[in-house]
Enzyme design. Structure first.
Site, PDB file in Angstrom:
ATOM      1  N   ASP A  37      40.035  18.190  69.124  1.00 37.29           N
ATOM      2  CA  ASP A  37      40.971  17.025  69.508  1.00 37.29           C
ATOM      3  C   ASP A  37      42.515  17.656  70.000  1.00 37.29           C
ATOM      4  OD1 ASP A  37      41.427  14.626  70.656  1.00 37.29           O
ATOM      5  OD2 ASP A  37      41.736  13.831  68.919  1.00 37.29           O
TER       6      ASP A  37
ATOM      7  N   TRP B 155      48.918  19.460  73.138  1.00 37.69           N
ATOM      8  CA  TRP B 155      49.567  20.868  72.792  1.00 37.69           C
ATOM      9  C   TRP B 155      50.073  21.415  74.016  1.00 37.69           C
ATOM     10  CZ3 TRP B 155      48.517  25.661  74.834  1.00 37.69           C
ATOM     11  CH2 TRP B 155      48.939  26.764  73.890  1.00 37.69           C
TER      12      TRP B 155
ATOM     13  N   HIS C 168      43.465  23.378  77.699  1.00 39.61           N
ATOM     14  CA  HIS C 168      42.064  23.688  77.378  1.00 39.61           C
ATOM     15  C   HIS C 168      41.784  24.974  77.363  1.00 39.61           C
ATOM     16  CE1 HIS C 168      41.174  19.546  77.958  1.00 39.61           C
ATOM     17  NE2 HIS C 168      41.743  19.556  79.029  1.00 39.61           N
TER      18      HIS C 168
ATOM     19  N   SER D 167      32.664  14.393  75.600  1.00 38.21           N
ATOM     20  CA  SER D 167      31.736  13.357  75.396  1.00 38.21           C
ATOM     21  C   SER D 167      31.323  12.465  76.605  1.00 38.21           C
ATOM     22  CB  SER D 167      32.445  12.418  74.605  1.00 38.21           C
ATOM     23  OG  SER D 167      33.790  11.846  75.305  1.00 38.21           O
TER      24      SER D 167
ATOM     25  N   ASP E  44      32.131   9.868  77.205  1.00 39.92           N
ATOM     26  CA  ASP E  44      33.134   8.880  77.866  1.00 39.92           C
ATOM     27  C   ASP E  44      34.156   9.767  78.408  1.00 39.92           C
ATOM     28  OD1 ASP E  44      32.269   6.501  76.970  1.00 39.92           O
ATOM     29  OD2 ASP E  44      32.981   7.018  74.862  1.00 39.92           O
TER      30      ASP E  44
ATOM     31  N   ARG F  72      37.952  10.749  82.523  1.00 38.87           N
ATOM     32  CA  ARG F  72      39.075  11.251  82.776  1.00 38.87           C
ATOM     33  C   ARG F  72      39.338  11.645  84.442  1.00 38.87           C
ATOM     34  NH1 ARG F  72      40.165  15.471  77.801  1.00 38.87           N
ATOM     35  NH2 ARG F  72      40.012  13.978  75.915  1.00 38.87           N
TER      36      ARG F  72
ATOM     37  N   LEU G 185      24.735  32.741  63.236  1.00 41.29           N
ATOM     38  CA  LEU G 185      25.406  31.482  63.293  1.00 41.29           C
ATOM     39  C   LEU G 185      24.732  30.801  64.517  1.00 41.29           C
ATOM     40  CD1 LEU G 185      27.692  29.638  62.558  1.00 41.29           C
ATOM     41  CD2 LEU G 185      29.105  30.839  64.275  1.00 41.29           C
TER      42      LEU G 185
ATOM     43  N   ARG H  55      38.237  16.969  62.073  1.00 38.10           N
ATOM     44  CA  ARG H  55      38.826  16.681  63.383  1.00 38.10           C
ATOM     45  C   ARG H  55      40.222  16.931  63.186  1.00 38.10           C
ATOM     46  NH1 ARG H  55      38.134  11.488  66.948  1.00 38.10           N
ATOM     47  NH2 ARG H  55      39.693  11.739  68.593  1.00 38.10           N
TER      48      ARG H  55
ATOM     49  N   ARG I 242      38.852   9.248  63.281  1.00 38.07           N
ATOM     50  CA  ARG I 242      37.796   8.392  64.019  1.00 38.07           C
ATOM     51  C   ARG I 242      36.648   9.372  64.162  1.00 38.07           C
ATOM     52  NH1 ARG I 242      41.948   7.413  67.271  1.00 38.07           N
ATOM     53  NH2 ARG I 242      41.815   8.298  69.319  1.00 38.07           N
TER      54      ARG I 242
ATOM     55  N   GLU J 169      30.853  15.135  54.660  1.00 42.59           N
ATOM     56  CA  GLU J 169      32.549  14.945  54.237  1.00 42.59           C
ATOM     57  C   GLU J 169      33.360  15.154  55.313  1.00 42.59           C
ATOM     58  OE1 GLU J 169      33.368  14.310  51.124  1.00 42.59           O
ATOM     59  OE2 GLU J 169      31.352  14.165  50.269  1.00 42.59           O
TER      60      GLU J 169
END
Length: 246
Positions: free
Chosen positions: A21, A26, A38, A66, A68, A72, A132, A188, A194, A207
């Protein structure tokens, strides 16, 4: 002072999900365009991927874009998609060398055909990676994925008779070639607290760790701190603590 003492290579690898986020904030703090944030965020992704195996993580799910986020401004969306293309072009060979497997989860019908081709090529090239597993959530919505999975099951005349059946359908609904794995730790950045429609099913017992660090500043020490905090917590999954069980 951050405690970054983490036991490396535990017997069971962790699944860590990251909500990356505030690239934009930034950049704005530095008087830079949001696109610069970005780009800096992409560098943070590289750092985290390099650090994850040494911290006992074998699966990373990154919230890149996302459903949503289509709201943008068009220039920013275009810049994000271009950045993803460049990342796949530059990093796929490195991932192969380092045993990193790339998967992209989410919708693909709204992506450009050239990007879809790059995604498929990266998934094929890195498919044998075992160090990974990096899952990139792109045009992703947890609610929409759940809805598509249930609709698909009912359309086949086989409503979900078990949790395993629904988990398998969820994987298929987001273009994952294997069932969705539960998240152990969700991180986050930016101080927001959230889930933002991210991995709602998989995070049922995750967690949660929130840090004020903005994503482009996130590095190995930040990830190590999150993992250290995770190992200090007692996970009971609805049961009793071991000491109190008697």
């Amino acid at each position: 002072m951050q405690n970054t003492s983490v036991q490396s290579q535990p017997t069971r690898g962790l699944h860590v999900a990251l909500i990356m986020d505030e690239n934009g904030r930034w950049a704005q703090r530095r008087g830079l365009p949001r696109t610069a944030g970005h780009k800096a965020g992409a560098d943070a992704v590289r750092r985290v991927i390099e650090a994850a195996p040494q911290l006992g993580i074998n699966t990373l799910t990154l919230y890149a874009f996302s459903s949503d986020n289509w709201q943008r401004p068009a220039p920013e969306v275009s810049a994000l998609m271009k950045l993803l293309r460049l990342y796949l072009l530059k990093e796929t060979a490195n991932c192969v060398r380092n045993g990193v497997r790339i998967s992209v989860i989410g919708r693909r019908d709204r992506l450009g055909p050239d990007l879809v081709a790059l995604i498929e090529a990266a998934e094929k090239a890195t498919g044998q990676g075992r160090t990974l597993h990096v899952r990139v959530a792109l045009d992703y919505s947890a609610r929409e994925t759940l809805l598509r999975a249930v609709n698909q099951l009912f359309q086949t005349g086989k409503p979900p008779a078990s949790r395993a059946a629904l988990v398998l359908a969820l994987g298929q609904a987001m273009h994952a070639d294997e069932p969705a794995r539960d998240v152990d730790l969700l991180v986050r950045t930016s101080g927001e607290q959230r889930l933002s429609d991210f991995l709602l099913w998989e995070c049922a017992y995750a967690e949660l760790y929130f840090t004020p660090c903005l994503w482009p500043d996130f590095d190995r020490s930040q990830l190590a701190e999150a993992v250290t905090v995770f190992h200090q917590r007692q996970r009971r999954f609805g049961g009793l603590a071991v000491a109190a069980a008697g």
